[in-house]
Design a protein around this motif. Structure first.
Motif, PDB file in Angstrom:
ATOM      1  N   LYS A   4       0.818  -1.208   0.000  1.00 28.26           N
ATOM      2  CA  LYS A   4       0.000   0.000   0.000  1.00 28.26           C
ATOM      3  C   LYS A   4       0.857   1.265   0.000  1.00 28.26           C
ATOM      4  CE  LYS A   4      -4.118  -1.550  -0.168  1.00 28.26           C
ATOM      5  NZ  LYS A   4      -4.868  -1.363  -1.371  1.00 28.26           N
ATOM      6  N   ALA A   5       2.029   1.212   0.609  1.00 26.29           N
ATOM      7  CA  ALA A   5       2.897   2.373   0.671  1.00 26.29           C
ATOM      8  C   ALA A   5       3.678   2.567  -0.629  1.00 26.29           C
ATOM      9  CB  ALA A   5       3.871   2.239   1.835  1.00 26.29           C
ATOM     10  N   SER A   6       3.676   1.576  -1.476  1.00 30.15           N
ATOM     11  CA  SER A   6       4.449   1.631  -2.701  1.00 30.15           C
ATOM     12  C   SER A   6       3.584   2.015  -3.889  1.00 30.15           C
ATOM     13  CB  SER A   6       5.094   0.270  -2.967  1.00 30.15           C
ATOM     14  OG  SER A   6       5.706   0.277  -4.234  1.00 30.15           O
ATOM     15  N   LYS A   7       4.153   2.830  -4.765  1.00 30.55           N
ATOM     16  CA  LYS A   7       3.451   3.182  -5.995  1.00 30.55           C
ATOM     17  C   LYS A   7       3.814   2.205  -7.114  1.00 30.55           C
ATOM     18  CE  LYS A   7       3.320   8.000  -4.741  1.00 30.55           C
ATOM     19  NZ  LYS A   7       2.107   8.578  -4.552  1.00 30.55           N
ATOM     20  N   LEU A   8       4.646   1.209  -6.808  1.00 32.91           N
ATOM     21  CA  LEU A   8       5.065   0.225  -7.802  1.00 32.91           C
ATOM     22  C   LEU A   8       4.020  -0.863  -8.007  1.00 32.91           C
ATOM     23  CD1 LEU A   8       8.770  -0.220  -6.684  1.00 32.91           C
ATOM     24  CD2 LEU A   8       7.924   1.044  -8.675  1.00 32.91           C
ATOM     25  N   VAL A   9       3.142  -1.043  -7.028  1.00 36.02           N
ATOM     26  CA  VAL A   9       2.144  -2.121  -7.069  1.00 36.02           C
ATOM     27  C   VAL A   9       0.763  -1.518  -6.832  1.00 36.02           C
ATOM     28  CG1 VAL A   9       1.389  -4.251  -5.958  1.00 36.02           C
ATOM     29  CG2 VAL A   9       3.811  -3.786  -6.199  1.00 36.02           C
ATOM     30  N   ASN A  10      -0.140  -1.752  -7.780  1.00 40.88           N
ATOM     31  CA  ASN A  10      -1.513  -1.284  -7.582  1.00 40.88           C
ATOM     32  C   ASN A  10      -2.305  -2.353  -6.833  1.00 40.88           C
ATOM     33  OD1 ASN A  10      -2.504  -3.195  -9.478  1.00 40.88           O
ATOM     34  ND2 ASN A  10      -2.103  -1.771 -11.167  1.00 40.88           N
ATOM     35  N   LYS A  75      11.898 -14.518  -5.763  1.00 41.03           N
ATOM     36  CA  LYS A  75      11.795 -13.084  -5.467  1.00 41.03           C
ATOM     37  C   LYS A  75      10.352 -12.685  -5.169  1.00 41.03           C
ATOM     38  CE  LYS A  75      16.091 -11.896  -6.041  1.00 41.03           C
ATOM     39  NZ  LYS A  75      16.911 -11.416  -4.959  1.00 41.03           N
ATOM     40  N   LEU A  76       9.381 -13.471  -5.627  1.00 40.62           N
ATOM     41  CA  LEU A  76       7.981 -13.193  -5.294  1.00 40.62           C
ATOM     42  C   LEU A  76       7.746 -13.389  -3.800  1.00 40.62           C
ATOM     43  CD1 LEU A  76       5.145 -12.496  -6.402  1.00 40.62           C
ATOM     44  CD2 LEU A  76       4.742 -14.950  -6.548  1.00 40.62           C
ATOM     45  N   LEU A  77       8.491 -14.304  -3.221  1.00 38.20           N
ATOM     46  CA  LEU A  77       8.320 -14.620  -1.803  1.00 38.20           C
ATOM     47  C   LEU A  77       9.235 -13.801  -0.909  1.00 38.20           C
ATOM     48  CD1 LEU A  77       8.190 -18.492  -2.231  1.00 38.20           C
ATOM     49  CD2 LEU A  77       6.273 -16.897  -2.173  1.00 38.20           C
ATOM     50  N   SER A  78      10.410 -13.423  -1.415  1.00 35.27           N
ATOM     51  CA  SER A  78      11.374 -12.778  -0.529  1.00 35.27           C
ATOM     52  C   SER A  78      11.985 -11.499  -1.093  1.00 35.27           C
ATOM     53  CB  SER A  78      12.504 -13.760  -0.211  1.00 35.27           C
ATOM     54  OG  SER A  78      13.188 -14.103  -1.408  1.00 35.27           O
ATOM     55  N   GLY A  79      11.593 -11.105  -2.273  1.00 38.74           N
ATOM     56  CA  GLY A  79      12.194  -9.925  -2.876  1.00 38.74           C
ATOM     57  C   GLY A  79      11.577  -8.633  -2.389  1.00 38.74           C
ATOM     58  N   ASN A  80      12.161  -7.534  -2.864  1.00 37.84           N
ATOM     59  CA  ASN A  80      11.579  -6.237  -2.525  1.00 37.84           C
ATOM     60  C   ASN A  80      10.354  -5.984  -3.395  1.00 37.84           C
ATOM     61  OD1 ASN A  80      12.408  -5.097  -5.055  1.00 37.84           O
ATOM     62  ND2 ASN A  80      14.446  -4.743  -4.208  1.00 37.84           N
ATOM     63  N   VAL A  81       9.662  -4.890  -3.169  1.00 38.91           N
ATOM     64  CA  VAL A  81       8.404  -4.624  -3.858  1.00 38.91           C
ATOM     65  C   VAL A  81       8.616  -4.522  -5.364  1.00 38.91           C
ATOM     66  CG1 VAL A  81       6.494  -2.991  -4.096  1.00 38.91           C
ATOM     67  CG2 VAL A  81       7.385  -3.529  -1.843  1.00 38.91           C
TER      68      VAL A  81
END
Length: 108
Positions: A4-10, A75-81
């Protein structure tokens, strides 16, 4: 997870990330009892690998329809946003390609 804090993921992508992280995507290995009689292998003709979430990204049949992008499913499980956003776009794209190919064939 700070989606929610990231603008990279809607919101839609956050839901997709949740769906894959909780093994609720529509692949045979996630629903073993449903596919126990016909098996867990990839339903696409010419592929005999077990169909799981990671397989969507490495299936030889669907990979010919996608860009050749280096992919690390973990990376889906442990990567950054940003990494998770990249992986989820590829997963959803691969899932759509697979579904489209299945629609045009006579595979159960």
């Amino acid at each position: 997870m700070k989606f929610k804090a990231s603008k990279l993921v809607n919101t839609s992508q956050a839901k997709q990330i949740f769906r894959f992280r909780t093994r609720m995507s529509n692949v045979r290995s996630n629903f073993k009892s449903q596919f126990s009689k016909i098996g867990l292998t990839c339903p696409l003709p010419g592929c005999s690998d077990i169909e799981d979430d990671q397989h969507l990204l490495k299936c030889n049949i669907t990979s010919s329809f996608r860009e050749n992008t280096p992919i690390n499913y973990d990376k889906l499980l442990s990567g950054n946003v940003q990494e998770q956003a990249t992986i989820i776009k590829l997963l959803v794209s691969a899932e759509k390609i697979r579904d489209s190919l299945l629609e045009n064939s006579s595979v159960p």
